[in-house]
Design a protein around this motif. Structure first.
Motif, PDB file in Angstrom:
ATOM      1  N   ASP A  75       7.480   1.606  -4.245  1.00 17.44           N
ATOM      2  CA  ASP A  75       7.508   1.084  -2.874  1.00 17.44           C
ATOM      3  C   ASP A  75       6.339   1.637  -2.056  1.00 17.44           C
ATOM      4  O   ASP A  75       5.629   0.880  -1.389  1.00 17.44           O
ATOM      5  CB  ASP A  75       8.847   1.390  -2.190  1.00 17.44           C
ATOM      6  CG  ASP A  75       9.123   2.880  -2.009  1.00 17.44           C
ATOM      7  OD1 ASP A  75       8.901   3.667  -2.967  1.00 17.44           O
ATOM      8  OD2 ASP A  75       9.576   3.277  -0.911  1.00 17.44           O
ATOM      9  N   LEU A  76       6.109   2.942  -2.130  1.00 21.27           N
ATOM     10  CA  LEU A  76       4.994   3.537  -1.390  1.00 21.27           C
ATOM     11  C   LEU A  76       3.650   3.129  -1.984  1.00 21.27           C
ATOM     12  O   LEU A  76       2.699   2.862  -1.249  1.00 21.27           O
ATOM     13  CB  LEU A  76       5.097   5.063  -1.380  1.00 21.27           C
ATOM     14  CG  LEU A  76       6.074   5.695  -0.412  1.00 21.27           C
ATOM     15  CD1 LEU A  76       5.968   7.216  -0.465  1.00 21.27           C
ATOM     16  CD2 LEU A  76       5.858   5.199   1.002  1.00 21.27           C
ATOM     17  N   SER A  77       3.578   3.086  -3.290  1.00 22.44           N
ATOM     18  CA  SER A  77       2.332   2.724  -3.957  1.00 22.44           C
ATOM     19  C   SER A  77       1.884   1.314  -3.572  1.00 22.44           C
ATOM     20  O   SER A  77       0.700   1.083  -3.291  1.00 22.44           O
ATOM     21  CB  SER A  77       2.510   2.843  -5.469  1.00 22.44           C
ATOM     22  OG  SER A  77       1.317   2.560  -6.123  1.00 22.44           O
ATOM     23  N   ALA A  78       2.813   0.385  -3.539  1.00 21.36           N
ATOM     24  CA  ALA A  78       2.480  -0.997  -3.165  1.00 21.36           C
ATOM     25  C   ALA A  78       2.010  -1.067  -1.711  1.00 21.36           C
ATOM     26  O   ALA A  78       1.019  -1.744  -1.402  1.00 21.36           O
ATOM     27  CB  ALA A  78       3.685  -1.909  -3.381  1.00 21.36           C
ATOM     28  N   ALA A  83      -2.409  -1.640   2.167  1.00 22.08           N
ATOM     29  CA  ALA A  83      -3.101  -1.108   3.341  1.00 22.08           C
ATOM     30  C   ALA A  83      -4.568  -0.807   3.030  1.00 22.08           C
ATOM     31  O   ALA A  83      -5.452  -1.115   3.838  1.00 22.08           O
ATOM     32  CB  ALA A  83      -2.386   0.140   3.844  1.00 22.08           C
ATOM     33  N   LEU A  84      -4.837  -0.217   1.860  1.00 18.19           N
ATOM     34  CA  LEU A  84      -6.223   0.049   1.469  1.00 18.19           C
ATOM     35  C   LEU A  84      -7.029  -1.243   1.356  1.00 18.19           C
ATOM     36  O   LEU A  84      -8.182  -1.295   1.777  1.00 18.19           O
ATOM     37  CB  LEU A  84      -6.267   0.794   0.137  1.00 18.19           C
ATOM     38  CG  LEU A  84      -6.053   2.292   0.182  1.00 18.19           C
ATOM     39  CD1 LEU A  84      -6.013   2.867  -1.229  1.00 18.19           C
ATOM     40  CD2 LEU A  84      -7.109   2.983   1.013  1.00 18.19           C
ATOM     41  N   ALA A  85      -6.408  -2.265   0.800  1.00 18.18           N
ATOM     42  CA  ALA A  85      -7.096  -3.560   0.680  1.00 18.18           C
ATOM     43  C   ALA A  85      -7.433  -4.117   2.057  1.00 18.18           C
ATOM     44  O   ALA A  85      -8.527  -4.657   2.265  1.00 18.18           O
ATOM     45  CB  ALA A  85      -6.238  -4.547  -0.111  1.00 18.18           C
ATOM     46  N   LEU A 105      -1.571   2.904   6.415  1.00 23.07           N
ATOM     47  CA  LEU A 105      -1.983   4.047   5.589  1.00 23.07           C
ATOM     48  C   LEU A 105      -1.449   5.351   6.174  1.00 23.07           C
ATOM     49  O   LEU A 105      -0.919   6.202   5.451  1.00 23.07           O
ATOM     50  CB  LEU A 105      -3.508   4.131   5.493  1.00 23.07           C
ATOM     51  CG  LEU A 105      -4.193   3.253   4.475  1.00 23.07           C
ATOM     52  CD1 LEU A 105      -5.708   3.398   4.582  1.00 23.07           C
ATOM     53  CD2 LEU A 105      -3.737   3.573   3.073  1.00 23.07           C
ATOM     54  N   THR A 106      -1.561   5.486   7.476  1.00 18.12           N
ATOM     55  CA  THR A 106      -1.056   6.682   8.157  1.00 18.12           C
ATOM     56  C   THR A 106       0.449   6.805   7.965  1.00 18.12           C
ATOM     57  O   THR A 106       0.962   7.897   7.696  1.00 18.12           O
ATOM     58  CB  THR A 106      -1.418   6.632   9.649  1.00 18.12           C
ATOM     59  OG1 THR A 106      -2.844   6.573   9.776  1.00 18.12           O
ATOM     60  CG2 THR A 106      -0.901   7.844  10.396  1.00 18.12           C
ATOM     61  N   ALA A 107       1.165   5.703   8.074  1.00 19.21           N
ATOM     62  CA  ALA A 107       2.622   5.717   7.914  1.00 19.21           C
ATOM     63  C   ALA A 107       3.021   6.086   6.486  1.00 19.21           C
ATOM     64  O   ALA A 107       3.962   6.868   6.274  1.00 19.21           O
ATOM     65  CB  ALA A 107       3.210   4.356   8.306  1.00 19.21           C
ATOM     66  N   VAL A 108       2.323   5.539   5.503  1.00 23.85           N
ATOM     67  CA  VAL A 108       2.625   5.840   4.102  1.00 23.85           C
ATOM     68  C   VAL A 108       2.369   7.312   3.815  1.00 23.85           C
ATOM     69  O   VAL A 108       3.196   8.002   3.209  1.00 23.85           O
ATOM     70  CB  VAL A 108       1.800   4.937   3.146  1.00 23.85           C
ATOM     71  CG1 VAL A 108       1.868   5.433   1.710  1.00 23.85           C
ATOM     72  CG2 VAL A 108       2.276   3.498   3.240  1.00 23.85           C
ATOM     73  N   GLU A 109       1.220   7.812   4.254  1.00 24.89           N
ATOM     74  CA  GLU A 109       0.881   9.228   4.033  1.00 24.89           C
ATOM     75  C   GLU A 109       1.913  10.134   4.705  1.00 24.89           C
ATOM     76  O   GLU A 109       2.343  11.129   4.124  1.00 24.89           O
ATOM     77  CB  GLU A 109      -0.513   9.537   4.582  1.00 24.89           C
ATOM     78  CG  GLU A 109      -1.627   8.854   3.833  1.00 24.89           C
ATOM     79  CD  GLU A 109      -2.012   9.554   2.538  1.00 24.89           C
ATOM     80  OE1 GLU A 109      -1.657  10.730   2.366  1.00 24.89           O
ATOM     81  OE2 GLU A 109      -2.680   8.918   1.720  1.00 24.89           O
ATOM     82  N   ALA A 110       2.322   9.795   5.917  1.00 22.57           N
ATOM     83  CA  ALA A 110       3.305  10.611   6.638  1.00 22.57           C
ATOM     84  C   ALA A 110       4.662  10.595   5.931  1.00 22.57           C
ATOM     85  O   ALA A 110       5.317  11.639   5.807  1.00 22.57           O
ATOM     86  CB  ALA A 110       3.451  10.105   8.077  1.00 22.57           C
TER      87      ALA A 110
END
Length: 118
Positions: A75-78, A83-85, A105-110
């Motif tokens: 889920d996070l990886s997708a 987001a990177l794309a 990206l910020t939300a995923v990292e957090a």
């Protein structure tokens, strides 16, 4: 007993918070990132030696533990890849797609960092 949120199928269990455990986990799920991890470690070690602060090493471990969390959870990886794309596919920082991608990206990292620091 604490309950973990259901994130779907995780590729591997969350590793312990040790450099060796995080490196082994990364080798299993994202071996292409081992060189990046090693280069980052060398930079952090040099900074820690230069200013005598162990905080650099603690930050490095937290960062890579969170990166493993992203890689081990589909889920996070997708979300991270999407987001990177969005960020890499835009030409301008003022572009709403870029801003949205950066926010994600910020939300995923957090989220990943919270998961590994609890």
């Amino acid at each position: 007993m604490t309950t973990q949120p259901d994130h779907g199928q995780e590729l591997i269990p969350r590793p312990e918070r040790t450099p060796d455990a995080v490196r082994v986990a990364l080798a299993r799920i994202a071996p292409h990132r081992l060189g990046e991890m090693e280069r980052h470690k060398e930079q952090v070690l040099a900074a820690a030696i230069a200013d005598g602060k162990i905080g650099h090493l603690q930050h490095w471990l937290t960062y890579w533990h969170a990166q493993v969390e992203i890689e081990r959870r589909p889920d996070l990886s997708a979300r991270h890849r999407t987001a990177l794309a969005a960020v890499n596919g835009t030409g301008s920082k003022g572009d709403p797609v870029f801003r949205s991608g950066m926010n994600e990206l910020t939300a995923v990292e957090a989220e990943a960092q919270r998961a590994v620091t609890v």
